[in-house]
Design a protein around this motif. Structure first.
Motif, mmCIF file in Angstrom:
data_model
loop_
_atom_site.group_PDB
_atom_site.id
_atom_site.type_symbol
_atom_site.label_atom_id
_atom_site.label_comp_id
_atom_site.label_asym_id
_atom_site.label_seq_id
_atom_site.Cartn_x
_atom_site.Cartn_y
_atom_site.Cartn_z
ATOM 1 N N VAL A 173 -2.530 28.072 5.977
ATOM 2 C CA VAL A 173 -1.988 26.826 5.436
ATOM 3 C C VAL A 173 -2.783 25.667 6.014
ATOM 4 C CG1 VAL A 173 0.053 25.354 5.207
ATOM 5 C CG2 VAL A 173 0.315 27.841 5.279
ATOM 6 N N GLU A 174 -3.339 24.855 5.123
ATOM 7 C CA GLU A 174 -4.085 23.678 5.581
ATOM 8 C C GLU A 174 -3.455 22.415 5.020
ATOM 9 O OE1 GLU A 174 -6.465 23.444 7.703
ATOM 10 O OE2 GLU A 174 -7.069 25.546 7.938
ATOM 11 N N HIS A 175 -3.671 21.351 5.745
ATOM 12 C CA HIS A 175 -3.134 20.057 5.331
ATOM 13 C C HIS A 175 -4.262 19.105 4.985
ATOM 14 C CE1 HIS A 175 -1.291 15.993 6.220
ATOM 15 N NE2 HIS A 175 -0.442 16.518 5.376
ATOM 16 N N LEU A 176 -4.086 18.345 3.923
ATOM 17 C CA LEU A 176 -5.031 17.281 3.586
ATOM 18 C C LEU A 176 -4.237 15.975 3.582
ATOM 19 C CD1 LEU A 176 -7.740 16.161 2.484
ATOM 20 C CD2 LEU A 176 -6.939 16.746 0.195
ATOM 21 N N GLY A 177 -4.478 15.147 4.594
ATOM 22 C CA GLY A 177 -3.711 13.910 4.711
ATOM 23 C C GLY A 177 -4.568 12.688 4.477
ATOM 24 N N LEU A 231 0.300 12.051 1.439
ATOM 25 C CA LEU A 231 -0.133 10.749 1.952
ATOM 26 C C LEU A 231 0.542 10.449 3.296
ATOM 27 C CD1 LEU A 231 -0.039 8.730 -1.400
ATOM 28 C CD2 LEU A 231 -2.059 9.652 -0.237
ATOM 29 N N ASN A 232 0.286 11.361 4.246
ATOM 30 C CA ASN A 232 0.790 11.185 5.606
ATOM 31 C C ASN A 232 -0.020 12.119 6.493
ATOM 32 O OD1 ASN A 232 1.993 13.888 5.650
ATOM 33 N ND2 ASN A 232 3.542 13.040 4.271
ATOM 34 N N LEU A 233 0.299 12.154 7.771
ATOM 35 C CA LEU A 233 -0.504 12.963 8.700
ATOM 36 C C LEU A 233 0.091 14.351 8.932
ATOM 37 C CD1 LEU A 233 -1.639 10.163 11.191
ATOM 38 C CD2 LEU A 233 -2.978 11.282 9.394
ATOM 39 N N GLY A 234 0.947 14.797 8.023
ATOM 40 C CA GLY A 234 1.464 16.165 8.134
ATOM 41 C C GLY A 234 2.971 16.210 8.226
ATOM 42 N N LYS A 265 0.840 -1.198 0.000
ATOM 43 C CA LYS A 265 0.000 0.000 0.000
ATOM 44 C C LYS A 265 0.873 1.245 0.000
ATOM 45 C CE LYS A 265 -3.980 -2.091 0.178
ATOM 46 N NZ LYS A 265 -4.902 -2.035 -0.969
ATOM 47 N N THR A 266 0.387 2.252 -0.674
ATOM 48 C CA THR A 266 1.224 3.435 -0.892
ATOM 49 C C THR A 266 1.162 4.430 0.268
ATOM 50 O OG1 THR A 266 1.869 5.010 -2.573
ATOM 51 C CG2 THR A 266 -0.488 4.867 -2.080
ATOM 52 N N ALA A 267 2.161 5.275 0.325
ATOM 53 C CA ALA A 267 2.248 6.333 1.337
ATOM 54 C C ALA A 267 3.319 7.325 0.926
ATOM 55 C CB ALA A 267 2.586 5.739 2.704
ATOM 56 N N GLN A 268 3.282 8.480 1.555
ATOM 57 C CA GLN A 268 4.371 9.452 1.445
ATOM 58 C C GLN A 268 4.830 9.777 2.869
ATOM 59 O OE1 GLN A 268 2.085 12.318 -1.005
ATOM 60 N NE2 GLN A 268 3.640 12.030 -2.606
ATOM 61 N N GLY A 269 5.055 8.718 3.628
ATOM 62 C CA GLY A 269 5.319 8.887 5.058
ATOM 63 C C GLY A 269 6.789 8.975 5.420
ATOM 64 N N ASP A 270 7.680 8.894 4.417
ATOM 65 C CA ASP A 270 9.120 8.860 4.727
ATOM 66 C C ASP A 270 9.820 10.179 4.397
ATOM 67 O OD1 ASP A 270 8.349 6.257 5.097
ATOM 68 O OD2 ASP A 270 9.535 5.428 3.446
#
Lengths: 389, 278
Positions: free
Chosen positions: A353-357, A333-336, A124-129
């Motif tokens: 500035v808003e985040h969409l995770g 694709l992460n929590l910020g 599964k994909t993410a941008q968590g790193d």
């Protein structure tokens, strides 16, 4: 999005991981050491097939620590060298990345991100790193972190990763993700000679060569007989303390940060008249582009910045934003994670500035971004809440 | 070997080394220089890779292409160097903790691959640089700063480990047996394949102080008394009861070396690529 010109005639249907491998070979990579891990393994498989044909070296090591160590060794023996991995392997490589950073070793580390932490969800994909790529190893250290948005972009950014690593003598981390690694797209790859390739600068003479003075480089066996160490060291590579350690650390940091405008690559869309700006990167930029089209059709003055370089962070880009930009949205694709850098870069300005995770292992959809912008600007009643951070 | 001949191989500006008085590491370095001189290896063609620990400091003082790497990974770095430049002579200096604790995985795989590296393990049976903690090689019952009452852990026999993992050349000797050490290192450097030389060396500062062998000469005698020149499988019962370690060259067998096999693989891959394009 403005696309780079590709002159090659025949389009080929290839996977992101294949594009990465072909990009590395195009850039002159002649050494690969790796360890199997989903979703990056196809890079290693293709390298094992291609490298021996041109007397390049492929070796499957016993773990990721050994892989990055062998890559660094090969780089000091004169090779353009790389490894590829995913989250758990990338965690193991942090030790070697720190060594590469302090020893100013040119090398490329590809991390195809998957859902984490730990084993997480391998497919599964993410941008968590993102933060780990920038700050994963201990101590202040220089790295360049790049990413890509589509399959041909993976090829181009892999070539860029090698170029930056050679030019600045620095480990370059290329962040892909599970979807980009496995997705297939029709691409035209450039012919040999169409892309500028950068090679390590050689000093005029081996005699008196100082390996840690500037960007010039000599490999082992070239007659210079210097020392390389992960300890704080002087220009000759021997242990140093206090003022010299301070000076050397600042020098290796500055060689990246003073060149931020050359290294920080990005693409922009409608920046001239945008009042709302989406700051995006990697695979998420695909959804953001669609969202921009949709919102523009509605008459929302939205623009987009797609960061190809995540580190060093392009503060200059945000300093130059027009006064009419009032809202920024950072979908990732992460929590910020990268949103923190964006907030830092616009500190002191009248901007929201808003985040969409999203962290369920799926991609952010254009619709999610459209709704987030509606909520942010108060143009429409949203269906889902925008995540605060 | 004359004093002037040694100095040709030393980086005099990096001396004195960090090693304590009574440390045996200098004897290993001296033996290594003798072996390299005997084989007339060019300094430009030698790469010396060290790990972390007291032994890891060896690269600093010798005038070759030198690399001081990370803890336990010296063999992995060396593997990259050797594969990239097979014509270079790559020598690896490791400590016992370096090779068999944190680097144990790299050690067994380097043995298995049989890549042409000469690995010298400076075995002082303790973590010297960090202050005398227990190592996987500390004999059972011996004291360290993390086993004040004597360790309950059995220790590794590094040579048996190397043999089991497939190394082509495996030998053990001590710094007490200086001439044997030179001869062993010379043969290890000549061996085409992965060679392991375990050199037992005294650490009077920590191992000695913790185990009633405070004086360097006491530790040297301890090394002499603790070892016995024998084939590994041939230790007399009495010696085994006294836990005397066999010393000698236990294996020296040529088998296909990794970089040679890789070169053959490249030829096969090129041939296959040509025939598939025809």
């Amino acid at each position: 999005m403005p696309e780079r010109k590709a002159k090659a005639k025949k389009p080929r249907l290839i996977q992101g991981n294949e594009a990465c491998t072909y990009g590395a070979l195009y850039a002159g990579c002649s050494f690969y050491a790796g360890y199997p891990i989903t979703p990056s393994s196809e890079i290693m498989e293709l390298m094992s097939r291609e490298l021996p044909k041109t007397e390049g070296v492929f070796i499957q090591m016993e773990d990721e620590i050994a892989s990055i160590s062998a890559v660094i060794g090969a780089a000091w023996a004169g090779k353009k060298a790389m490894t590829a991995t995913s989250g758990p392997g990338f965690s193991l490589m942090q030790e070697g990345i720190g060594y590469a950073a302090i020893t100013e070793t040119p090398c490329v580390i590809v991390n195809s991100q998957r859902w984490g932490p730990s084993t997480g969800q391998p497919t599964k994909t993410a941008q968590g790193d993102v933060m780990q790529a920038i700050w994963g190893t201990h101590g202040d250290h220089p790295v360049i972190v790049l990413t890509a948005s589509h399959v041909r972009d993976v090829f181009e950014m892999t070539v860029t990763a090698f170029n930056f690593s050679e030019q600045y003598r620095v480990p370059v981390i290329l962040l892909l993700d599970e979807v980009l690694s496995h997705m297939r797209e029709n691409v035209c790859l450039p012919e040999p000679g169409e892309r500028n390739l950068i090679e390590r600068q050689r000093p005029a003479r081996a005699d008196g060569f100082k390996p840690f003075k500037d960007l010039t480089f000599l490999p082992f066996g070239a007659g210079a007989r210097f020392n390389v160490t992960g300890m704080a060291h002087d220009e000759d590579g021997f242990p140093a303390q206090a003022a010299e350690a301070d000076r050397q650390l600042r020098r290796i940091m500055n060689k990246i940060h003073q060149n931020v405008e050359k290294v920080a690559l990005y693409e922009e869309l409608h920046l001239d008249d945008a009042r709302v700006l989406i700051v995006t990167y990697g695979i998420t930029s695909r959804a953001a582009e669609n969202a921009v089209e949709e919102l523009r059709a509605e008459g929302v003055p939205v623009g987009l910045v797609n960061l190809k370089t995540l580190w060093p962070f392009p503060d200059f880009l945000f300093e130059r934003l027009g006064q009419n930009v009032s809202h920024l949205l950072v979908p990732e694709l992460n929590l910020g994670q990268l949103v923190r850098e964006v907030k830092r870069a616009v500190q002191g300005r009248w901007l929201t500035v808003e985040h969409l995770g999203r962290v369920d292992g799926s991609l952010i959809t254009p619709q999610q971004i459209v709704e987030a912008i509606h909520q942010l600007t108060g143009t429409k009643i949203p269906k889902e809440g925008v995540q605060q951070c | 070997m004359l004093r002037e001949q040694y100095s040709e191989y030393l980086r005099s500006e990096e001396l004195p080394s960090v090693w304590c008085p009574g440390c045996g590491n200098g004897i290993i370095v001296k033996a290594l220089v003798n072996a390299i001189a005997a084989l007339s290896l060019r300094r430009d063609d030698v790469v010396l890779v060290g790990g972390i620990g007291c032994s890891g400091r060896t690269p600093f003082i010798l005038d070759f292409n030198t690399m001081h790497t990370t803890h336990g990974r010296a063999l992995a770095f060396a593997t990259g160097i050797k594969l990239a430049r097979p014509e270079l002579k790559v020598i690896v200096a490791m400590g016992d903790g370096d090779a068999s604790a944190i680097g144990g995985n790299h050690f067994i795989h380097a043995c298995r691959r049989n890549i042409d590296l000469a690995a010298i393990i400076f075995n002082n049976a303790i973590y010297g640089q960090t202050g005398g903690q227990l190592a996987p090689t500390t004999p059972q019952g011996k004291r360290s700063t993390t086993s004040l009452l004597g360790t309950i852990e059995p220790n590794f026999d590094l040579c048996k480990l190397a043999l089991g993992a497939g190394a082509g050349f495996v030998a053990r000797t001590t710094v007490f047996d200086f001439h044997e050490l030179i001869e062993t290192l010379t043969r290890a450097l000549t061996h085409k394949g992965f060679s392991v030389v375990e050199a037992l060396t005294p650490c009077p500062t920590y191992f000695g102080r913790m185990n009633d062998l405070r004086e360097p000469y006491e530790m040297l005698h301890y090394l002499k008394d603790q070892t016995i020149p024998q084939a590994l499988e041939d230790v007399p019962d009495e010696a085994a009861q006294m836990k005397r370690l066999p010393t000698g060259i236990f294996k020296d067998e040529q088998r296909m070396e990794y970089t040679e096999l890789y070169s053959q693989l490249c030829k096969a891959a090129k041939g296959a690529a040509v025939s598939s394009s025809e």
